[in-house]
Design an enzyme around this catalytic site. Structure first.
Site, PDB file in Angstrom:
ATOM      1  N   ASP A 120      17.621  10.037  -0.140  1.00  0.00           N
ATOM      2  CA  ASP A 120      18.698   9.081   0.150  1.00  0.00           C
ATOM      3  C   ASP A 120      19.951   9.215  -0.704  1.00  0.00           C
ATOM      4  O   ASP A 120      21.056   9.360  -0.188  1.00  0.00           O
ATOM      5  CB  ASP A 120      18.175   7.656  -0.019  1.00  0.00           C
ATOM      6  CG  ASP A 120      17.066   7.310   0.955  1.00  0.00           C
ATOM      7  OD1 ASP A 120      16.492   8.252   1.527  1.00  0.00           O
ATOM      8  OD2 ASP A 120      16.778   6.129   1.134  1.00  0.00           O
ATOM      9  N   CYS A 191      12.264  11.358   4.813  1.00  0.00           N
ATOM     10  CA  CYS A 191      11.626  10.431   5.750  1.00  0.00           C
ATOM     11  C   CYS A 191      12.162  10.614   7.169  1.00  0.00           C
ATOM     12  O   CYS A 191      13.369  10.768   7.383  1.00  0.00           O
ATOM     13  CB  CYS A 191      11.840   8.998   5.286  1.00  0.00           C
ATOM     14  SG  CYS A 191      11.115   8.660   3.672  1.00  0.00           S
ATOM     15  N   SER A 466      16.138  -0.670   2.782  1.00  0.00           N
ATOM     16  CA  SER A 466      15.836   0.700   3.182  1.00  0.00           C
ATOM     17  C   SER A 466      16.290   0.914   4.610  1.00  0.00           C
ATOM     18  O   SER A 466      16.343  -0.025   5.413  1.00  0.00           O
ATOM     19  CB  SER A 466      14.333   0.940   3.083  1.00  0.00           C
ATOM     20  OG  SER A 466      13.960   2.105   3.789  1.00  0.00           O
TER      21      SER A 466
END
Length: 559
Positions: A120, A191, A466
């Site tokens: 991220d 992810c 998130s």
């Protein structure tokens, strides 16, 4: 070449001697010196494979006439640190990544940069550094993880977080949770849903700092190595032509990135990160711009966490150029230059869509008429906040506040069944300054979804979420509690109203009498990087950066 200042001339003999100790020759040193800023780590799958990927970047640089120099930055894995004190390090790491790349490049007078990112914060951190340095640059994303498989379905880390809540509520057995845990993450890569990593990878492509077609190749796909080598060759072409980020990272390019986030129902963290990139560039971008772009951009990609598909499905469907073609045809993009040498519209027109693909819709068959997020203001958020609306049928929620002064308290209350349908969960003192570090709330939001409360409660916070979060969630409330923002004075039972259509977040209470006598809390960290960050960090409404141009607003609290 700016590297001549460190390597050329009689007086630079000591520098050349040290460089030759690493195996370099006079021929190597006569070429442009190109930084390969890697974000490799063994602590998590997102960046685990980047050491190997960087070898292909370096090969591309060598083939195109440059001499590569690889160095590394720190990395913090959100998925691993989530729900613990360690999560406070996540957003802080964005600044450290940016600072460390800048220092290493300036400290060696490199001529160009390829940044290799994964999870991220490494993506925006790398782009922030490239914006500061303004050297010929390319950002390559390491790619998404492949989906796991559990009970006949594709799964991601999102399902594991939600399963924790389901297990606590008695909906799932511990045995099934363990099986899911063992199957959800099959190998290297970030992810899989349109969580923050894939959202920022998309944004990087649409703003033009990553070449179209490179980022969406999955981490373990055989084609990834070729894309890495291409990026190495590409940066040398940019160097030869003296093309720098400042020539194409304009406000129009950043608005293209915002449109890509809105159209894919991406992570609300993109608001924070694109704003931070704008601050580094000196581009005049405000929260109102995000809302304006999102309001006119339909959601046209069916992505997890709220939809059906993951990043490798988009790759198989034809990639990001298919999204670009749809948005171009709907007149929702501005033609802008990109690092590939082609404009965004040229890349869009070259799209090779897979026949029968179901991932990307058209504007006329959109999943939602408006983008995946909205910006709200009101008595609880004078400077603004962000609500994720992708996959959420609700546009209005009003209910009594259930207030927590830290995330762990809220998580325990959800697990114990103390949060009820109709509540508005308030988690405060978790903003950029207050936490410090503005941790994500996936542990709490996942527990709410898993407990079956996803559509029955709302959650507001001065922290953030998130990209795997879905449900009626409002984050980035500014000013934050630690700055004396209104959220600091909310009490249990106060009625909070979230009205997306009217862009309002209000509390039905007179907060002014509660402000009397308020003083800033003693900082939890009195030394070290967290203490430094808390002193320097700006409001989330300004991207939570650790410096601001003079023209930027100074955050203010309740008067």
């Amino acid at each position: 070449m700016q590297s001549d200042r460190i390597k050329k001339g009689l007086n630079r003999a000591p520098a050349r001697a040290m460089l030759k100790a690493t195996g370099l020759t006079d021929e190597d040193l006569a070429k442009p010196l190109v930084a390969v800023a890697n974000t490799w780590t063994e602590a998590g799958p997102c960046n685990f494979h980047l050491r190997d990927l960087a070898t292909h970047v370096k090969e591309g640089i060598r083939k195109a006439g440059g001499t590569p120099f690889e160095f590394n930055t720190i990395v913090v894995s959100d998925g691993i640190s989530m729900g613990t004190e360690a999560m406070k390090a996540s957003l802080v790491s964005r600044e450290v990544v940016a600072d460390s790349i800048e220092v290493a490049v300036r400290g060696h007078l490199f001529d160009a940069v390829v940044a290799v990112s994964g999870c991220d914060k490494t993506i925006p951190g790398a782009i922030m550094a490239l914006a500061r340095l303004d050297l010929p640059s390319v950002m390559l994303y390491g790619g998404s993880i492949m989906p796991g498989h559990f009970q006949g379905k594709d799964v991601t880390i999102q399902e594991v977080f939600e399963a924790v809540g389901a297990c606590a509520a008695g909906i799932m057995t511990e045995k099934d949770l363990r099986e899911l845990e063992n199957q959800a993450c099959p190998g290297a890569g970030a992810c899989g849903g349109q969580f923050t990593a894939n959202t920022m990878s998309t944004a990087a492509t649409f703003m033009g700092i990553s070449p179209m077609g490179a980022n969406e190749v999955p981490a373990t796909h055989p084609a990834k190595a070729a894309q890495a080598e291409l990026c190495g060759k590409l940066v040398m072409d940019l160097f030869e032509k003296n093309v720098r980020p400042s020539s194409f990272l304009t406000k129009a390019a950043l608005e293209n990135a915002i449109a890509s986030v809105a159209a894919t129902g991406g992570s609300t963290n993109a608001v924070l990160h694109i704003m931070a990139i704008a601050r580094e560039l000196g581009v005049d971008l405000e929260l109102a711009d995000f809302d304006r772009v999102s309001a006119k951009t339909p959601i046209i990609v069916d992505f997890k966490p709220w939809g059906r598909f993951v990043a490798n499905d988009l790759f198989e469907a034809g990639g990001m150029s298919v999204i670009a073609k749809r948005l171009k045809d709907a007149q929702l993009l501005t033609d802008s230059p990109t690092v590939s040498g082609k404009t965004l519209f040229q890349e869009a027109e070259a799209a090779n869509e897979t026949a029968g693909q179901m991932v990307v819709k058209t504007a006329s068959t959109a999943l939602s008429p408006r983008g995946g997020f909205a910006i709200l203001h009101g008595s609880l958020a004078p400077e603004g906040c962000v609500v994720k609306v992708a996959g959420n049928a609700k546009q209005f929620f009003s209910g009594p506040a259930c207030v927590f002064d830290e995330e762990d308290e809220a998580f325990k209350a959800v697990q114990a069944g103390k949060v009820k349908a109709g509540d508005v969960v308030v988690i405060r003192n978790v903003g950029p300054k207050g936490a410090p570090g503005m941790p994500e709330m996936l542990a709490v939001t996942g527990a709410l979804i898993g407990a079956g409360l996803g559509g029955a409660v709302a959650l507001i916070t001065d922290g953030r979420f998130s990209g795997a979060t879905h449900g009626f969630m409002v984050g980035h409330i500014s000013p934050e509690a630690a700055r004396g923002g209104p959220i600091a004075f909310v009490k249990d039972g106060d009625v909070i109203t979230i009205d997306v259509d009217n862009r309002v977040l209000n509390v039905d209470a007179d907060l002014a009498p509660r402000v009397s006598g308020w003083t800033e809390k003693e900082p939890l960290y009195k030394s070290g990087v967290f203490a430094k960050y808390a002193q320097l960090v700006s409001s989330a409404s300004d991207g939570a950066v650790t410096w601001l141009p003079k023209k930027s607003r100074v955050p203010t609290g309740v008067k």
